[in-house]
Scaffold this active site. Structure first.
Site, mmCIF file in Angstrom:
data_model
loop_
_atom_site.group_PDB
_atom_site.id
_atom_site.type_symbol
_atom_site.label_atom_id
_atom_site.label_comp_id
_atom_site.label_asym_id
_atom_site.label_seq_id
_atom_site.Cartn_x
_atom_site.Cartn_y
_atom_site.Cartn_z
ATOM 1 N N HIS A 11 43.671 71.829 92.094
ATOM 2 C CA HIS A 11 43.632 72.953 91.150
ATOM 3 C C HIS A 11 44.282 73.778 91.390
ATOM 4 C CE1 HIS A 11 41.864 76.109 88.237
ATOM 5 N NE2 HIS A 11 41.196 74.941 87.458
ATOM 6 N N SER A 39 42.386 76.311 78.112
ATOM 7 C CA SER A 39 41.616 77.346 76.929
ATOM 8 C C SER A 39 40.467 76.157 76.534
ATOM 9 C CB SER A 39 42.391 78.549 76.715
ATOM 10 O OG SER A 39 42.890 79.301 77.214
ATOM 11 N N GLY A 77 36.974 75.777 81.744
ATOM 12 C CA GLY A 77 36.583 77.228 82.397
ATOM 13 C C GLY A 77 35.714 77.821 82.178
ATOM 14 N N ASN A 132 34.007 73.606 85.181
ATOM 15 C CA ASN A 132 34.484 74.243 86.589
ATOM 16 C C ASN A 132 33.963 76.048 85.770
ATOM 17 O OD1 ASN A 132 35.778 74.796 88.563
ATOM 18 N ND2 ASN A 132 37.638 74.844 87.797
ATOM 19 N N TRP A 133 33.190 76.409 86.943
ATOM 20 C CA TRP A 133 32.226 76.810 86.903
ATOM 21 C C TRP A 133 32.889 78.288 87.688
ATOM 22 C CZ3 TRP A 133 26.069 77.191 87.962
ATOM 23 C CH2 TRP A 133 25.446 76.049 86.728
ATOM 24 N N LYS A 134 33.691 78.464 88.684
ATOM 25 C CA LYS A 134 35.406 78.652 89.224
ATOM 26 C C LYS A 134 33.871 79.492 90.136
ATOM 27 C CE LYS A 134 38.908 77.969 85.551
ATOM 28 N NZ LYS A 134 40.534 78.745 85.360
ATOM 29 N N GLU A 158 44.524 76.718 90.358
ATOM 30 C CA GLU A 158 43.904 78.124 90.949
ATOM 31 C C GLU A 158 43.911 78.416 93.200
ATOM 32 O OE1 GLU A 158 40.650 79.302 88.823
ATOM 33 O OE2 GLU A 158 41.813 79.345 86.844
ATOM 34 N N GLY A 188 42.754 79.697 81.175
ATOM 35 C CA GLY A 188 42.328 81.147 81.646
ATOM 36 C C GLY A 188 42.768 81.660 79.498
ATOM 37 N N GLU A 245 46.236 69.940 82.665
ATOM 38 C CA GLU A 245 45.865 71.430 82.794
ATOM 39 C C GLU A 245 46.915 72.421 82.903
ATOM 40 O OE1 GLU A 245 41.881 72.596 83.416
ATOM 41 O OE2 GLU A 245 42.643 73.259 85.800
HETATM 42 P P1 PGA Z 1 39.811 77.778 80.924
HETATM 43 O O1 PGA Z 1 40.234 77.299 82.679
HETATM 44 O O2 PGA Z 1 39.287 76.881 80.567
HETATM 45 O O3 PGA Z 1 39.000 79.082 81.690
HETATM 46 O O4 PGA Z 1 41.552 78.086 80.737
HETATM 47 C C1 PGA Z 1 40.339 75.546 82.820
HETATM 48 C C2 PGA Z 1 40.374 75.408 84.396
HETATM 49 O O5 PGA Z 1 41.073 76.439 85.262
HETATM 50 O O6 PGA Z 1 39.804 74.138 84.626
#
Ligand code: PGA
Length: 249
Positions: A91, A209, A229, A6-8, A93, A167, A161
Site C-alpha cells: 500500500h 476516493s 478507504g 481497508n480500515w487503515k 502508505e 483520501g 491506487e
Molecule cells: P481512500 O483510500 O478511499 O480513502 O482514498 C483508499 C486506499 O488508500 O486504499
C-alpha cells in the site's frame, strides 16, 4: 465485484469494531458481491473468529520476516491463523515509510507461501505529460511479479491506487475514461508474466476516493472491484456505497 474495505488505522475502539463488524456481516449476506474486510491487525481474529457470514478477511500488510525474534512483526502465517484469506501488500502508505519494490516482492512471496491471496497495491504519485507515470506503474508491477512463478502471478490481485487520488473526494477521484485506459495498460503489463488469456482474467481493483457518488460511474471500467478507504469506516457511507454498485445478475 470485489468490495475490499481497508480500515487503515481509522478504527481504534472495540465498540466501533463491533458496530461496523455487524454491519459488514449483514451487508455481505445481502449482496452477491464479495466483501473483504481489512481491519487493523489486533481486530482481525476478533472479527474473523467463528465468522459464519460471507464476509472475507484480509490483513493490511504482512511482515517480510518469517517469525522468530522479530518484535512487533505480524507474519503472513499469523494473519492466516487469525482468519485472513487475503493480504494487502505494498500500500502507498507503507511505501511512503520506506517499503521498496524488493521488500514488497518478498512480502508477496510470504503471503503466497501461506496460501493468502495478495492484493498488490500499485499507483503513480502524480501524472505528467510525458507518460512517465506509465513507466513507473510498469516498474512497480514488474519488480513485484518478476520473482514469482507465472502460476503465483496469476493469483495476485492488482489494486490500482493512484496516490494523487487517495483520501480525497469522489469529485477529485479518477475519471472513468482514465481508469479504463489504466486498466488496459495494467492488463497489457500483466501479459508479460501470465498468458494473455490469464491477463484478461486477472483481477484488478481500483482504489482512491471511491464513494457512493462515483462507484457507479467507475464500475464499468474493466475492473473487478474496489479498494475502499475512508468510505469504509462510516456506517452510512459504506452501506450507500455497497448499495450503489449494480447487483449481480
Ligand atoms: P481512500 O483510500 O478511499 O480513502 O482514498 C483508499 C486506499 O488508500 O486504499
Amino acid at each position: 465485484m470485489i468490495i475490499a474495505a481497508n480500515w487503515k488505522a481509522y478504527i481504534e475502539s472495540i465498540d466501533k469494531v463491533k458496530e461496523l463488524g455487524s454491519l459488514y456481516k449483514k451487508l455481505s449476506s445481502h449482496t452477491e458481491h464479495e466483501i473483504i474486510l481489512a481491519p487493523p491487525s489486533p481486530f482481525l481474529a476478533l472479527l474473523a473468529n467463528k465468522n459464519t457470514s460471507k464476509l472475507s478477511f484480509s490483513s493490511q500488510d504482512v511482515s517480510a520476516t518469517l517469525g522468530g525474534a522479530k518484535t512487533g512483526e505480524v507474519t503472513a502465517a499469523a494473519v492466516c491463523a487469525a482468519g485472513a484469506k487475503y493480504a494487502i501488500v505494498g500500500h502507498s502508505e507503507r511505501r511512503v515509510i520506506g517499503e521498496d519494490n524488493a521488500l514488497i516482492s518478498e512480502k508477496l512471496q510470504h503471503a503466497l507461501a501461506q496460501g493468502l491471496t495478495p492484493i498488490l497495491c500499485v499507483g503513480e504519485r502524480e501524472r505528467d505529460d510525458n507518460g512517465n507515470y506509465l513507466a513507473f506503474l510498469r516498474e512497480e508491477i514488474t519488480s513485484a511479479l518478476s520473482t514469482l512463478s507465472s502460476k503465483d502471478c496469476a493469483k495476485v490481485i492488482i489494486a490500482y491506487e493512484p496516490i494523487w487520488a487517495i483520501g480525497k473526494t469522489a469529485e477529485e477521484s479518477i475519471t472513468a475514461d482514465d481508469l479504463t485506459e489504466m486498466v488496459l495498460y495494467i492488463r497489457k503489463t500483466l501479459a508479460d508474466f501470465i498468458s494473455e488469456r490469464n491477463s484478461a482474467k486477472a483481477k484488478i481493483l481500483y482504489g482512491g476516493s471511491v464513494e457512493a457518488g462515483n462507484v457507479n460511474s467507475l464500475e464499468g471500467c474493466g475492473i473487478n472491484g474496489f479498494l475502499i478507504g475512508h468510505a469504509s469506516v462510516d456506517v452510512e457511507s459504506f452501506s450507500n456505497l455497497v448499495k450503489a454498485i449494480t447487483p449481480v445478475k
